[in-house]
Write a protein that holds these residues in place. Sequence first.
Motif, mmCIF file in Angstrom:
data_model
loop_
_atom_site.group_PDB
_atom_site.id
_atom_site.type_symbol
_atom_site.label_atom_id
_atom_site.label_comp_id
_atom_site.label_asym_id
_atom_site.label_seq_id
_atom_site.Cartn_x
_atom_site.Cartn_y
_atom_site.Cartn_z
ATOM 1 N N HIS A 3 56.990 20.853 93.680
ATOM 2 C CA HIS A 3 57.814 21.937 92.436
ATOM 3 C C HIS A 3 56.771 22.382 91.808
ATOM 4 C CE1 HIS A 3 62.213 22.303 91.478
ATOM 5 N NE2 HIS A 3 61.586 22.475 90.942
ATOM 6 N N TYR A 6 63.801 24.885 92.152
ATOM 7 C CA TYR A 6 65.102 23.581 93.306
ATOM 8 C C TYR A 6 65.357 24.644 94.424
ATOM 9 C CZ TYR A 6 69.422 25.282 91.713
ATOM 10 O OH TYR A 6 70.180 26.349 91.162
ATOM 11 N N LEU A 7 65.400 25.893 94.172
ATOM 12 C CA LEU A 7 67.034 27.275 94.811
ATOM 13 C C LEU A 7 65.239 27.180 96.690
ATOM 14 C CD1 LEU A 7 68.005 29.551 92.350
ATOM 15 C CD2 LEU A 7 68.525 28.244 93.881
ATOM 16 N N SER A 30 59.856 21.176 97.801
ATOM 17 C CA SER A 30 60.185 21.131 96.541
ATOM 18 C C SER A 30 61.144 19.538 96.485
ATOM 19 C CB SER A 30 60.721 22.802 95.650
ATOM 20 O OG SER A 30 61.755 22.932 96.210
ATOM 21 N N GLY A 48 64.183 20.575 94.803
ATOM 22 C CA GLY A 48 65.036 21.353 95.764
ATOM 23 C C GLY A 48 64.967 19.987 97.104
ATOM 24 N N GLY A 55 69.092 20.018 96.173
ATOM 25 C CA GLY A 55 70.173 21.094 96.888
ATOM 26 C C GLY A 55 70.815 19.929 98.227
#
Lengths: 224, 345
Positions: free
Chosen positions: A19, A151-152, A167, A169, A173
Amino acid sequence: MIQYLSDNFSRLLVLTLGHAVLSLVALLISVVVGVSIGAYVGHLRRYSFLAINLGNVLRALPTLALIAVMIALIGFGFVNITIALVVLALPLILTNAYTAVTGVDRGMVEAARGMGMKDLEILFQVELPNAIPLIMTGVRTAWVYTVATAYLAIFAGYATRPGQLGSLGDIIGNPSGEGTTGVLVAAAFAIVLAFLGAGLITLAERAMTPTGIKLSRSAAMAPA
Amino acid sequence: MTEAHSQRPGVEIEFRSVTKTYPGQDTPAIDNLSLTVPAGDICCLVGPSGGGKTTAMKLVNRLIDFNEGEILIGGSGVRDVDITALRRDIGYVIQQVGLFPHMTIEANIGVVPRLLGWSADRIKARAVELLDLVRLDQNFAKRYPSQLSGGQQQRVGLARALAVDPPVMLMDEPFGALDPITRNEIQDEFLKLQNEIAKTVIFVTHDIDEAIKMGDRIAVLRQGGVLAQYGTADELLGSPADEYVADFVGADRGLKRLSLRLMRDLVKVSGENHAAPADAPTVKGSATLRTGLSVLFASGSRVLKVTHDDDSATVIGTVTLDQLQDAVYETAPKAPTDVVVAGEA
Protein backbone atom coordinates in the motif's frame (compact mmCIF):
# COMPACT_ATOMS: atom_id res chain seq x y z
CA MET A 1 -10.24 -8.40 16.45
CA ILE A 2 -7.07 -9.31 18.33
CA GLN A 3 -7.48 -12.79 16.98
CA TYR A 4 -7.71 -11.51 13.40
CA LEU A 5 -4.74 -9.29 13.98
CA SER A 6 -2.51 -12.07 15.29
CA ASP A 7 -3.62 -14.51 12.61
CA ASN A 8 -2.96 -12.08 9.79
CA PHE A 9 -0.20 -9.86 11.18
CA SER A 10 2.58 -10.69 8.72
CA ARG A 11 0.15 -10.57 5.81
CA LEU A 12 -1.10 -7.18 7.03
CA LEU A 13 2.45 -5.88 7.17
CA VAL A 14 3.18 -7.00 3.63
CA LEU A 15 -0.07 -5.50 2.36
CA THR A 16 0.68 -2.26 4.20
CA LEU A 17 4.12 -2.19 2.60
CA GLY A 18 2.50 -2.71 -0.79
CA HIS A 19 0.00 0.00 0.00
CA ALA A 20 2.81 2.34 0.96
CA VAL A 21 4.80 1.59 -2.20
CA LEU A 22 1.74 2.18 -4.35
CA SER A 23 0.98 5.48 -2.62
CA LEU A 24 4.59 6.59 -2.66
CA VAL A 25 5.08 5.96 -6.37
CA ALA A 26 1.93 7.95 -7.16
CA LEU A 27 3.00 10.71 -4.78
CA LEU A 28 6.50 11.00 -6.22
CA ILE A 29 5.18 11.23 -9.77
CA SER A 30 2.68 13.84 -8.64
CA VAL A 31 5.33 15.86 -6.82
CA VAL A 32 7.69 15.90 -9.78
CA VAL A 33 5.00 16.83 -12.28
CA GLY A 34 2.82 18.96 -9.98
CA VAL A 35 5.56 21.04 -8.39
CA SER A 36 7.27 21.64 -11.73
CA ILE A 37 4.14 22.78 -13.50
CA GLY A 38 2.61 24.55 -10.52
CA ALA A 39 5.77 26.41 -9.60
CA TYR A 40 6.57 27.41 -13.16
CA VAL A 41 3.05 28.61 -13.90
CA GLY A 42 3.16 30.43 -10.58
CA HIS A 43 6.41 32.06 -11.58
CA LEU A 44 4.99 33.16 -14.92
CA ARG A 45 1.78 34.33 -13.28
CA ARG A 46 0.18 33.43 -16.59
CA TYR A 47 -1.80 30.45 -17.84
CA SER A 48 -2.91 30.00 -14.25
CA PHE A 49 -6.53 29.76 -15.41
CA LEU A 50 -5.66 26.79 -17.56
CA ALA A 51 -3.52 24.99 -14.99
CA ILE A 52 -5.85 25.50 -12.07
CA ASN A 53 -9.01 24.60 -13.93
CA LEU A 54 -7.49 21.56 -15.49
CA GLY A 55 -6.46 20.58 -11.99
CA ASN A 56 -9.97 21.05 -10.71
CA VAL A 57 -11.45 18.97 -13.50
CA LEU A 58 -9.03 16.16 -12.67
CA ARG A 59 -9.91 16.46 -9.03
CA ALA A 60 -13.62 16.11 -9.78
CA LEU A 61 -13.15 12.79 -11.55
CA PRO A 62 -14.44 9.86 -9.46
CA THR A 63 -11.42 7.61 -9.00
CA LEU A 64 -13.40 4.41 -9.33
CA ALA A 65 -14.92 5.53 -12.63
CA LEU A 66 -11.47 6.41 -13.85
CA ILE A 67 -10.18 2.97 -12.97
CA ALA A 68 -13.09 1.38 -14.83
CA VAL A 69 -12.45 3.42 -17.93
CA MET A 70 -8.73 2.66 -17.80
CA ILE A 71 -9.41 -1.07 -17.52
CA ALA A 72 -10.99 -0.75 -20.93
CA LEU A 73 -8.15 1.39 -22.25
CA ILE A 74 -4.98 -0.05 -20.75
CA GLY A 75 -6.12 -3.09 -18.83
CA PHE A 76 -5.63 -4.17 -15.24
CA GLY A 77 -2.68 -3.69 -12.94
CA PHE A 78 -0.17 -1.39 -11.34
CA VAL A 79 -0.16 1.22 -14.09
CA ASN A 80 -3.91 1.54 -13.92
CA ILE A 81 -4.09 2.23 -10.19
CA THR A 82 -1.01 4.44 -10.31
CA ILE A 83 -2.54 6.68 -12.94
CA ALA A 84 -5.75 6.86 -10.94
CA LEU A 85 -3.85 7.90 -7.82
CA VAL A 86 -1.75 10.44 -9.69
CA VAL A 87 -4.91 12.00 -11.07
CA LEU A 88 -6.07 12.30 -7.47
CA ALA A 89 -2.85 13.68 -5.97
CA LEU A 90 -1.49 15.79 -8.79
CA PRO A 91 -4.10 18.60 -8.73
CA LEU A 92 -3.66 19.05 -4.98
CA ILE A 93 0.09 19.38 -5.27
CA LEU A 94 -0.08 21.50 -8.39
CA THR A 95 -2.54 24.04 -6.98
CA ASN A 96 -0.59 24.31 -3.75
CA ALA A 97 2.69 24.80 -5.59
CA TYR A 98 1.06 27.42 -7.78
CA THR A 99 -0.47 29.25 -4.83
CA ALA A 100 2.79 29.01 -2.88
CA VAL A 101 4.88 30.55 -5.62
CA THR A 102 2.42 33.31 -6.51
CA GLY A 103 2.21 34.07 -2.80
CA VAL A 104 5.89 34.98 -2.59
CA ASP A 105 6.17 38.72 -2.03
CA ARG A 106 6.15 40.49 -5.37
CA GLY A 107 8.46 43.21 -4.15
CA MET A 108 11.03 40.58 -3.28
CA VAL A 109 10.71 38.96 -6.69
CA GLU A 110 11.07 42.30 -8.39
CA ALA A 111 14.13 43.08 -6.31
CA ALA A 112 15.60 39.79 -7.53
CA ARG A 113 14.82 40.67 -11.12
CA GLY A 114 16.16 44.18 -10.68
CA MET A 115 19.42 42.78 -9.36
CA GLY A 116 19.81 40.76 -12.51
CA MET A 117 18.51 37.30 -11.66
CA LYS A 118 17.22 35.36 -14.64
CA ASP A 119 13.88 33.58 -14.55
CA LEU A 120 15.13 30.22 -13.37
CA GLU A 121 17.46 31.87 -10.86
CA ILE A 122 14.48 33.73 -9.43
CA LEU A 123 12.45 30.52 -9.33
CA PHE A 124 15.12 28.38 -7.67
CA GLN A 125 16.90 30.92 -5.49
CA VAL A 126 14.01 33.10 -4.36
CA GLU A 127 10.56 31.73 -5.09
CA LEU A 128 10.95 28.04 -4.27
CA PRO A 129 12.81 28.45 -0.96
CA ASN A 130 10.08 30.79 0.19
CA ALA A 131 7.33 28.53 -1.11
CA ILE A 132 8.52 25.28 0.51
CA PRO A 133 6.22 25.31 3.56
CA LEU A 134 3.08 25.73 1.47
CA ILE A 135 4.21 23.28 -1.19
CA MET A 136 4.84 20.67 1.48
CA THR A 137 1.38 21.25 2.93
CA GLY A 138 0.00 20.20 -0.45
CA VAL A 139 2.26 17.15 -0.53
CA ARG A 140 1.08 16.11 2.92
CA THR A 141 -2.60 16.44 2.03
CA ALA A 142 -2.02 14.56 -1.21
CA TRP A 143 -0.30 11.74 0.69
CA VAL A 144 -3.26 11.29 3.04
CA TYR A 145 -5.71 11.27 0.13
CA THR A 146 -3.57 8.81 -1.78
CA VAL A 147 -3.23 6.37 1.11
CA ALA A 148 -6.95 6.60 1.78
CA THR A 149 -7.71 5.81 -1.85
CA ALA A 150 -5.02 3.27 -2.73
CA TYR A 151 -7.18 0.35 -1.58
CA LEU A 152 -8.97 0.77 -4.93
CA ALA A 153 -5.98 -1.11 -6.35
CA ILE A 154 -7.99 -4.28 -5.87
CA PHE A 155 -10.60 -3.01 -8.35
CA ALA A 156 -7.87 -2.10 -10.78
CA GLY A 157 -6.79 -5.70 -10.69
CA TYR A 158 -3.69 -5.10 -8.62
CA ALA A 159 -3.72 -7.72 -5.84
CA THR A 160 -1.29 -9.93 -4.01
CA ARG A 161 0.26 -12.41 -6.29
CA PRO A 162 3.76 -13.90 -6.57
CA GLY A 163 6.06 -10.98 -7.34
CA GLN A 164 3.40 -8.39 -6.50
CA LEU A 165 2.83 -6.92 -3.05
CA GLY A 166 -0.81 -5.98 -3.38
CA SER A 167 -2.41 -3.41 -1.12
CA LEU A 168 -4.68 -3.18 1.91
CA GLY A 169 -7.43 -3.20 -0.72
CA ASP A 170 -6.99 -6.99 -0.78
CA ILE A 171 -8.75 -6.99 2.57
CA ILE A 172 -10.83 -3.79 2.46
CA GLY A 173 -12.25 -4.68 -0.94
CA ASN A 174 -13.22 -8.16 0.19
CA PRO A 175 -15.61 -7.78 3.16
CA SER A 176 -17.39 -11.02 2.42
CA GLY A 177 -14.17 -13.00 2.73
CA GLU A 178 -12.38 -11.07 5.46
CA GLY A 179 -15.35 -9.99 7.51
CA THR A 180 -16.05 -6.59 9.04
CA THR A 181 -13.27 -7.16 11.51
CA GLY A 182 -10.75 -7.63 8.76
CA VAL A 183 -11.91 -4.49 6.97
CA LEU A 184 -11.66 -2.47 10.17
CA VAL A 185 -8.18 -3.75 11.01
CA ALA A 186 -6.92 -3.10 7.49
CA ALA A 187 -8.45 0.38 7.55
CA ALA A 188 -6.67 1.04 10.84
CA PHE A 189 -3.38 0.04 9.22
CA ALA A 190 -4.11 2.45 6.38
CA ILE A 191 -4.81 5.23 8.85
CA VAL A 192 -1.57 4.57 10.71
CA LEU A 193 0.29 4.57 7.41
CA ALA A 194 -1.30 7.90 6.45
CA PHE A 195 -0.31 9.48 9.76
CA LEU A 196 3.20 8.06 9.75
CA GLY A 197 3.76 9.36 6.24
CA ALA A 198 2.30 12.74 7.07
CA GLY A 199 4.64 12.92 10.05
CA LEU A 200 7.65 12.08 7.90
CA ILE A 201 6.59 14.71 5.37
CA THR A 202 6.39 17.26 8.18
CA LEU A 203 9.90 16.32 9.25
CA ALA A 204 11.08 16.68 5.66
CA GLU A 205 9.38 20.06 5.46
CA ARG A 206 11.23 21.24 8.57
CA ALA A 207 14.51 20.02 7.17
CA MET A 208 13.92 21.67 3.81
CA THR A 209 12.58 25.01 5.04
CA PRO A 210 15.43 27.52 5.16
CA THR A 211 16.30 28.70 8.67
CA GLY A 212 15.58 32.30 7.75
CA ILE A 213 12.02 31.46 6.79
CA LYS A 214 11.42 29.62 10.07
CA LEU A 215 12.79 32.60 11.97
CA SER A 216 10.66 35.09 10.09
CA ARG A 217 7.57 32.96 10.65
CA SER A 218 8.17 32.66 14.37
CA ALA A 219 8.94 36.39 14.47
CA ALA A 220 5.63 37.09 12.74
CA MET A 221 3.77 34.90 15.22
CA ALA A 222 5.43 36.33 18.32
CA PRO A 223 3.35 38.92 20.16
CA ALA A 224 4.46 42.39 19.17
CA MET B 1 38.81 53.48 3.57
CA THR B 2 37.63 55.29 0.48
CA GLU B 3 39.74 53.47 -2.08
CA ALA B 4 39.04 50.08 -0.60
CA HIS B 5 35.29 50.49 -0.87
CA SER B 6 34.83 52.06 -4.24
CA GLN B 7 36.94 52.00 -7.33
CA ARG B 8 34.14 52.88 -9.64
CA PRO B 9 32.69 56.33 -9.15
CA GLY B 10 29.41 57.25 -10.78
CA VAL B 11 28.84 57.89 -14.44
CA GLU B 12 26.37 60.18 -16.13
CA ILE B 13 22.79 59.02 -16.70
CA GLU B 14 20.89 60.67 -19.51
CA PHE B 15 17.22 60.38 -20.44
CA ARG B 16 16.66 61.43 -24.04
CA SER B 17 13.02 62.11 -24.92
CA VAL B 18 11.90 58.94 -23.20
CA THR B 19 8.26 57.97 -23.51
CA LYS B 20 6.53 55.01 -21.95
CA THR B 21 2.92 54.14 -22.65
CA TYR B 22 1.46 51.04 -21.05
CA PRO B 23 -0.43 48.78 -23.44
CA GLY B 24 -4.12 49.59 -23.51
CA GLN B 25 -3.68 53.10 -22.15
CA ASP B 26 -4.18 56.29 -24.09
CA THR B 27 -1.99 58.59 -22.05
CA PRO B 28 1.67 57.89 -21.47
CA ALA B 29 3.04 57.10 -18.01
CA ILE B 30 6.25 58.90 -18.91
CA ASP B 31 5.93 61.66 -21.46
CA ASN B 32 8.96 62.79 -23.43
CA LEU B 33 11.27 62.86 -20.45
CA SER B 34 14.68 64.40 -20.97
CA LEU B 35 17.11 64.97 -18.17
CA THR B 36 20.74 64.41 -17.38
CA VAL B 37 22.06 63.32 -14.03
CA PRO B 38 25.72 64.32 -13.81
CA ALA B 39 28.17 61.67 -12.65
CA GLY B 40 28.28 61.36 -8.89
CA ASP B 41 25.06 63.26 -8.25
CA ILE B 42 21.96 62.15 -6.42
CA CYS B 43 18.89 62.91 -8.48
CA CYS B 44 15.64 62.75 -6.57
CA LEU B 45 12.49 61.97 -8.51
CA VAL B 46 9.45 63.40 -6.79
CA GLY B 47 5.84 63.77 -7.76
CA PRO B 48 2.34 62.58 -6.93
CA SER B 49 1.35 58.93 -7.15
CA GLY B 50 0.66 58.39 -10.81
CA GLY B 51 3.35 60.89 -11.68
CA GLY B 52 5.52 58.07 -12.92
CA LYS B 53 8.51 58.56 -10.65
CA THR B 54 8.96 54.85 -9.94
CA THR B 55 8.27 54.07 -13.58
CA ALA B 56 10.96 56.51 -14.64
CA MET B 57 13.44 54.83 -12.31
CA LYS B 58 12.58 51.32 -13.46
CA LEU B 59 13.15 52.34 -17.06
CA VAL B 60 16.83 52.64 -16.23
CA ASN B 61 17.32 48.98 -15.31
CA ARG B 62 14.61 47.99 -17.76
CA LEU B 63 12.27 46.46 -15.24
CA ILE B 64 9.94 48.48 -17.41
CA ASP B 65 10.77 49.01 -21.06
CA PHE B 66 10.24 52.38 -22.71
CA ASN B 67 8.65 52.83 -26.12
CA GLU B 68 10.53 55.81 -27.44
CA GLY B 69 13.71 57.68 -26.74
CA GLU B 70 16.91 56.42 -25.21
CA ILE B 71 18.50 56.15 -21.81
CA LEU B 72 22.27 56.31 -21.63
CA ILE B 73 24.44 55.22 -18.75
CA GLY B 74 27.96 56.51 -19.09
CA GLY B 75 27.27 57.18 -22.75
CA SER B 76 26.01 53.74 -23.74
CA GLY B 77 22.35 52.95 -24.27
CA VAL B 78 20.65 50.64 -21.80
CA ARG B 79 19.26 48.68 -24.72
CA ASP B 80 22.67 48.10 -26.25
CA VAL B 81 23.85 45.82 -23.46
CA ASP B 82 22.58 42.47 -22.25
CA ILE B 83 19.69 43.10 -19.87
CA THR B 84 21.08 40.77 -17.19
CA ALA B 85 24.54 42.32 -17.32
CA LEU B 86 22.94 45.77 -17.20
CA ARG B 87 20.96 44.97 -14.06
CA ARG B 88 23.84 43.27 -12.28
CA ASP B 89 25.85 46.42 -12.72
CA ILE B 90 23.22 48.72 -11.24
CA GLY B 91 22.70 48.83 -7.48
CA TYR B 92 19.03 48.43 -6.63
CA VAL B 93 17.50 49.33 -3.29
CA ILE B 94 13.79 49.04 -2.64
CA GLN B 95 11.45 49.84 0.19
CA GLN B 96 10.18 47.13 2.55
CA VAL B 97 11.12 43.52 2.04
CA GLY B 98 13.86 43.83 -0.51
CA LEU B 99 15.99 41.39 1.48
CA PHE B 100 15.57 37.67 0.94
CA PRO B 101 14.31 36.25 4.26
CA HIS B 102 15.70 32.78 3.57
CA MET B 103 19.26 33.99 3.17
CA THR B 104 21.70 35.16 5.79
CA ILE B 105 22.82 38.76 5.68
CA GLU B 106 26.07 37.64 4.13
CA ALA B 107 24.22 35.66 1.45
CA ASN B 108 21.94 38.61 0.79
CA ILE B 109 24.89 40.90 0.27
CA GLY B 110 26.48 38.23 -1.89
CA VAL B 111 23.55 37.76 -4.29
CA VAL B 112 24.95 39.65 -7.26
CA PRO B 113 28.59 38.61 -6.65
CA ARG B 114 27.38 34.99 -6.63
CA LEU B 115 25.51 35.52 -9.89
CA LEU B 116 28.75 36.91 -11.29
CA GLY B 117 30.63 33.84 -10.11
CA TRP B 118 32.80 35.32 -7.38
CA SER B 119 34.55 32.84 -5.09
CA ALA B 120 33.05 32.21 -1.66
CA ASP B 121 36.09 33.75 0.03
CA ARG B 122 35.88 36.90 -2.00
CA ILE B 123 32.16 37.25 -1.26
CA LYS B 124 32.78 36.75 2.44
CA ALA B 125 35.49 39.38 2.50
CA ARG B 126 33.34 41.81 0.55
CA ALA B 127 30.41 41.27 2.92
CA VAL B 128 32.59 42.11 5.91
CA GLU B 129 33.87 45.20 4.17
CA LEU B 130 30.36 46.37 3.28
CA LEU B 131 28.93 45.70 6.73
CA ASP B 132 31.68 47.92 8.00
CA LEU B 133 30.82 50.55 5.42
CA VAL B 134 27.17 50.70 6.49
CA ARG B 135 28.17 50.59 10.16
CA LEU B 136 26.86 47.17 11.07
CA ASP B 137 28.77 44.78 13.26
CA GLN B 138 30.47 41.87 11.51
CA ASN B 139 28.53 39.33 13.52
CA PHE B 140 25.44 40.35 11.57
CA ALA B 141 26.83 38.36 8.63
CA LYS B 142 25.40 35.08 9.87
CA ARG B 143 22.05 36.44 11.01
CA TYR B 144 18.81 36.51 9.06
CA PRO B 145 16.80 39.55 7.98
CA SER B 146 13.98 38.86 10.45
CA GLN B 147 16.46 39.19 13.30
CA LEU B 148 17.26 42.78 12.31
CA SER B 149 15.41 46.03 12.92
CA GLY B 150 13.98 47.97 10.00
CA GLY B 151 16.86 50.40 9.97
CA GLN B 152 19.43 47.61 10.08
CA GLN B 153 17.67 45.81 7.25
CA GLN B 154 17.77 48.90 5.12
CA ARG B 155 21.50 49.26 5.79
CA VAL B 156 21.93 45.71 4.57
CA GLY B 157 19.84 46.63 1.53
CA LEU B 158 22.29 49.43 0.88
CA ALA B 159 25.28 47.13 1.36
CA ARG B 160 23.73 44.60 -1.02
CA ALA B 161 23.24 47.24 -3.68
CA LEU B 162 26.88 48.26 -3.34
CA ALA B 163 28.19 44.69 -3.45
CA VAL B 164 29.82 44.82 -6.86
CA ASP B 165 30.62 48.51 -6.57
CA PRO B 166 28.26 49.59 -9.35
CA PRO B 167 28.66 53.09 -10.76
CA VAL B 168 24.92 53.67 -10.71
CA MET B 169 22.31 53.08 -8.02
CA LEU B 170 18.54 53.10 -8.17
CA MET B 171 16.75 53.66 -4.90
CA ASP B 172 12.98 53.33 -4.69
CA GLU B 173 11.72 55.09 -1.57
CA PRO B 174 14.50 53.32 0.31
CA PHE B 175 13.85 54.91 3.68
CA GLY B 176 10.08 55.28 3.37
CA ALA B 177 9.17 52.54 5.82
CA LEU B 178 11.44 53.72 8.63
CA ASP B 179 10.46 55.73 11.65
CA PRO B 180 11.44 59.42 11.43
CA ILE B 181 14.44 59.18 13.77
CA THR B 182 15.95 56.15 12.06
CA ARG B 183 15.19 57.65 8.66
CA ASN B 184 17.00 60.84 9.53
CA GLU B 185 19.99 58.91 10.82
CA ILE B 186 20.29 56.68 7.79
CA GLN B 187 19.80 59.65 5.43
CA ASP B 188 22.72 61.42 7.09
CA GLU B 189 24.83 58.32 6.88
CA PHE B 190 23.99 57.74 3.27
CA LEU B 191 24.99 61.30 2.41
CA LYS B 192 28.28 60.81 4.24
CA LEU B 193 28.81 57.53 2.41
CA GLN B 194 27.94 59.11 -0.91
CA ASN B 195 30.68 61.68 -0.30
CA GLU B 196 33.15 58.83 -0.32
CA ILE B 197 31.77 56.62 -3.06
CA ALA B 198 30.30 59.27 -5.39
CA LYS B 199 27.82 57.04 -7.17
CA THR B 200 25.25 58.39 -9.56
CA VAL B 201 21.98 57.80 -7.76
CA ILE B 202 18.38 57.99 -8.87
CA PHE B 203 16.36 58.28 -5.72
CA VAL B 204 12.58 58.05 -5.79
CA THR B 205 10.68 59.64 -2.95
CA HIS B 206 7.26 61.15 -2.40
CA ASP B 207 8.63 63.31 0.38
CA ILE B 208 9.79 66.70 -0.85
CA ASP B 209 11.74 67.32 2.35
CA GLU B 210 13.68 64.12 1.80
CA ALA B 211 14.32 65.18 -1.80
CA ILE B 212 15.59 68.57 -0.67
CA LYS B 213 17.87 66.91 1.84
CA MET B 214 19.19 64.09 -0.34
CA GLY B 215 19.08 65.45 -3.88
CA ASP B 216 21.88 67.31 -5.60
CA ARG B 217 19.17 67.72 -8.18
CA ILE B 218 15.44 67.22 -8.00
CA ALA B 219 13.13 66.29 -10.85
CA VAL B 220 9.52 67.15 -10.14
CA LEU B 221 7.11 65.09 -12.21
CA ARG B 222 3.45 65.84 -12.63
CA GLN B 223 0.49 63.63 -13.48
CA GLY B 224 1.07 61.83 -16.76
CA GLY B 225 4.83 61.62 -16.32
CA VAL B 226 5.60 65.12 -17.51
CA LEU B 227 8.71 66.78 -16.12
CA ALA B 228 7.55 69.94 -14.37
CA GLN B 229 10.97 71.18 -13.28
CA TYR B 230 14.48 69.87 -12.94
CA GLY B 231 17.05 71.67 -10.88
CA THR B 232 18.81 71.97 -7.58
CA ALA B 233 16.75 72.23 -4.43
CA ASP B 234 17.70 75.87 -4.24
CA GLU B 235 16.44 76.55 -7.75
CA LEU B 236 13.17 74.76 -7.08
CA LEU B 237 12.58 76.62 -3.84
CA GLY B 238 13.88 79.96 -5.06
CA SER B 239 12.23 80.04 -8.45
CA PRO B 240 9.65 77.34 -8.97
CA ALA B 241 8.80 77.01 -12.66
CA ASP B 242 5.07 77.29 -12.14
CA GLU B 243 2.29 77.11 -9.63
CA TYR B 244 2.34 73.32 -9.61
CA VAL B 245 5.96 73.16 -8.54
CA ALA B 246 5.49 76.00 -6.05
CA ASP B 247 2.59 74.10 -4.59
CA PHE B 248 4.54 70.87 -4.54
CA VAL B 249 7.58 72.25 -2.77
CA GLY B 250 5.23 73.82 -0.26
CA ALA B 251 4.11 77.24 0.88
CA ASP B 252 6.92 77.18 3.41
CA ARG B 253 9.55 76.97 0.69
CA GLY B 254 11.11 80.15 2.03
CA LEU B 255 11.83 78.39 5.28
CA LYS B 256 12.91 75.23 3.50
CA ARG B 257 15.36 77.27 1.53
CA LEU B 258 16.87 78.47 4.78
CA SER B 259 17.74 74.86 5.51
CA LEU B 260 19.95 74.67 2.47
CA ARG B 261 22.55 77.13 3.66
CA LEU B 262 24.78 77.36 6.65
CA MET B 263 25.30 80.22 9.05
CA ARG B 264 28.99 80.29 8.29
CA ASP B 265 28.31 81.13 4.62
CA LEU B 266 26.28 84.14 5.58
CA VAL B 267 28.97 85.41 7.91
CA LYS B 268 31.39 85.37 5.03
CA VAL B 269 28.91 87.21 2.86
CA SER B 270 28.40 89.90 5.48
CA GLY B 271 32.11 90.60 5.59
CA GLU B 272 32.56 93.18 8.31
CA ASN B 273 32.01 92.17 11.90
CA HIS B 274 29.47 94.29 13.64
CA ALA B 275 29.99 94.45 17.31
CA ALA B 276 27.20 92.31 18.66
CA PRO B 277 25.68 92.96 22.05
CA ALA B 278 27.21 90.74 24.68
CA ASP B 279 23.90 89.02 25.35
CA ALA B 280 23.28 88.17 21.69
CA PRO B 281 22.48 84.48 21.19
CA THR B 282 25.12 82.27 19.62
CA VAL B 283 24.87 79.59 17.03
CA LYS B 284 27.45 77.32 15.42
CA GLY B 285 28.74 78.06 11.95
CA SER B 286 27.59 74.64 10.78
CA ALA B 287 23.97 75.32 11.79
CA THR B 288 21.50 75.97 8.99
CA LEU B 289 20.01 79.42 8.47
CA ARG B 290 16.74 77.90 9.58
CA THR B 291 18.21 76.98 12.95
CA GLY B 292 19.75 80.45 13.15
CA LEU B 293 16.41 82.08 12.50
CA SER B 294 14.77 79.91 15.10
CA VAL B 295 17.40 80.81 17.71
CA LEU B 296 17.02 84.45 16.80
CA PHE B 297 13.25 84.42 17.14
CA ALA B 298 13.36 82.49 20.39
CA SER B 299 15.80 85.00 21.91
CA GLY B 300 14.07 88.17 20.80
CA SER B 301 17.41 89.56 19.61
CA ARG B 302 18.03 90.96 16.11
CA VAL B 303 21.64 89.83 15.88
CA LEU B 304 23.24 86.42 16.18
CA LYS B 305 26.81 85.59 17.06
CA VAL B 306 28.16 82.76 14.93
CA THR B 307 30.78 80.62 16.58
CA HIS B 308 33.42 78.21 15.41
CA ASP B 309 32.13 74.63 15.05
CA ASP B 310 34.55 73.02 17.46
CA ASP B 311 35.06 75.93 19.77
CA SER B 312 31.92 77.72 20.87
CA ALA B 313 33.99 80.46 22.54
CA THR B 314 35.41 81.72 19.25
CA VAL B 315 33.01 84.08 17.53
CA ILE B 316 33.63 84.16 13.80
CA GLY B 317 31.14 86.89 13.06
CA THR B 318 27.56 88.02 13.29
CA VAL B 319 24.41 87.61 11.26
CA THR B 320 21.43 89.94 11.44
CA LEU B 321 17.76 89.26 10.90
CA ASP B 322 17.87 91.37 7.75
CA GLN B 323 20.65 89.24 6.35
CA LEU B 324 18.60 86.11 6.95
CA GLN B 325 15.66 87.61 5.12
CA ASP B 326 17.82 88.73 2.22
CA ALA B 327 19.24 85.22 1.99
CA VAL B 328 15.81 83.80 1.24
CA TYR B 329 14.80 86.61 -1.02
CA GLU B 330 17.77 86.40 -3.33
CA THR B 331 17.29 84.37 -6.47
CA ALA B 332 20.82 83.20 -6.77
CA PRO B 333 22.21 82.81 -3.31
CA LYS B 334 25.28 80.99 -4.58
CA ALA B 335 26.29 84.29 -6.23
CA PRO B 336 25.11 86.86 -3.72
CA THR B 337 26.18 89.88 -5.79
CA ASP B 338 23.63 89.07 -8.47
CA VAL B 339 20.53 90.40 -6.79
CA VAL B 340 17.38 89.46 -8.63
CA VAL B 341 13.99 89.19 -7.03
CA ALA B 342 12.52 85.71 -7.07
CA GLY B 343 9.66 85.24 -9.51
CA GLU B 344 6.67 84.87 -7.25
CA ALA B 345 4.05 82.36 -8.24
